[in-house]
Design an enzyme around this catalytic site. Structure first.
Site, PDB file in Angstrom:
ATOM      1  CB  ILE A   1       5.448   2.626   6.296  1.00  0.00           C
ATOM      2  CG1 ILE A   1       5.661   2.186   4.844  1.00  0.00           C
ATOM      3  CG2 ILE A   1       6.629   3.433   6.783  1.00  0.00           C
ATOM      4  CD1 ILE A   1       5.884   3.344   3.885  1.00  0.00           C
ATOM      5  CG  ASP A   2       0.678   1.616   9.423  1.00  0.00           C
ATOM      6  OD1 ASP A   2       1.340   0.732   9.983  1.00  0.00           O
ATOM      7  OD2 ASP A   2       0.222   2.619  10.006  1.00  0.00           O
ATOM      8  CE  LYS A   3      -4.140  -2.994   1.767  1.00  0.00           C
ATOM      9  NZ  LYS A   3      -5.333  -3.871   1.919  1.00  0.00           N
TER      10      LYS A   3
END
Length: 304
Positions: free
Chosen positions: A138-140
């Site tokens: 998942i994105d930062k």
């Protein structure tokens, strides 16, 4: 390390082998796959192929991940919020702001650094030395649940479920404005933007089918609080689809534009992976895990 055998299906007919394998193993970069091909670690029907080989239905693909090289990423004693753990996998609740895996110029304070300290040598090696155990990501600036594989057996079983879109993945988000319908489905293919290679976009060119189901849980002052379920798992899918509807996520400075100080304080999109379900690769039983909304999320909503 054992090789992985895959039979190409009808949908893969005519697709490049490097693109196909990077799709089968979504956390593995295309460049890593190409290095494996160039090293002779990929064969089709018993014969080595080049990276631009185009698959045919029923082709037997043998993929042997590259042997691990000396890892330059150091274990770090970073606290982990572990929701579940056994001998095969972990389910981790990732905080907002933490990068999942190292990249050139950023080899510290990632989830992988923390996993290497916690798991020692018990992480799958399929995705190479910079992404040990990473099955999906998942994105930062997205918080929430993701699965980590401790061995290649678990990794392969989980990756197959991702390919088949059989994972249950539910997110909570806050979007800007009010949707015309309280419930609906976005069906719009996603591919890389030709104007900005760091961004994804809805396009018919070099794209993959993407499906997102949404439901408005509550109308807020100028925003909607949403539950979203992914039927597919494309890069930045929810962020791209919500921007496509004209309602980018609050705080998203890539696919939208923070409108006020409260959104700016979010330091990225208001998006939380709150539920994940899958068939355990060892037991064959369906399991499901959830996590509560994090403090940054609830603080933003209370401010509205």
């Amino acid at each position: 390390m054992n090789s992985i055998s895959i039979i190409a299906d009808v949908e893969s007919d005519g697709e490049r082998i490097d693109k196909y394998l990077s799709f089968i193993f979504p956390s593995t970069s295309r460049s890593y796959i190409q290095r494996a091909i160039e090293s002779g670690n990929v064969s089709v029907n018993g014969k080595p192929v080049s990276k631009n080989y185009k698959l045919k239905t029923e082709d037997r693909v043998e993929y042997l991940p590259l042997e691990p090289v000396a890892l330059t990423v150091e274990p770090q004693n970073i606290p982990l919020d572990i929701v579940f753990e056994d001998d095969d996998l972990l389910v981790v609740n990732k905080p907002k702001g933490m990068v999942v895996h190292p990249a050139p110029g950023n080899y510290e304070n990632t989830l992988v650094n923390a996993l290497m300290y916690h798991c020692k040598d018990s992480l799958s090696g399929i995705n190479g030395v910079l992404r040990p155990g990473i099955v999906h990501r998942i994105d930062k600036n997205t918080s929430g649940l993701l699965i980590v594989a401790k061995n290649d057996f678990a990794h392969k079983g989980l990756a197959e479920q991702i390919k088949e879109h059989s994972f249950t993945r539910e997110y909570r988000a806050v979007c800007i404005g009010h949707l015309k319908q309280d419930e609906g489905t976005v069906v719009a293919p996603i591919g890389r933007s030709t104007n900005d290679r760091k961004k994804m976009t809805v396009t018919d060119k070099n794209s993959k089918n993407a499906v997102t189901h949404y439901k408005v849980l509550k109308q807020l002052n100028g925003y909607d609080y949403l539950r979203l379920r992914l039927e597919t798992g494309r890069t930045h899918q929810i962020r791209v689809h919500m921007a496509y509807l004209g309602h980018p996520l609050a705080g998203d400075d890539v696919y939208g534009k923070p409108r006020n100080a409260a959104e700016q304080r979010l330091c990225g999109q208001c998006l939380h992976a709150g539920l994940i379900g899958f068939v355990h690769p060892r037991s064959g039983e369906y399991v499901e895990f959830s996590s509560e909304l994090p403090e940054y999320f609830t603080r933003f909503m209370k401010g509205l």
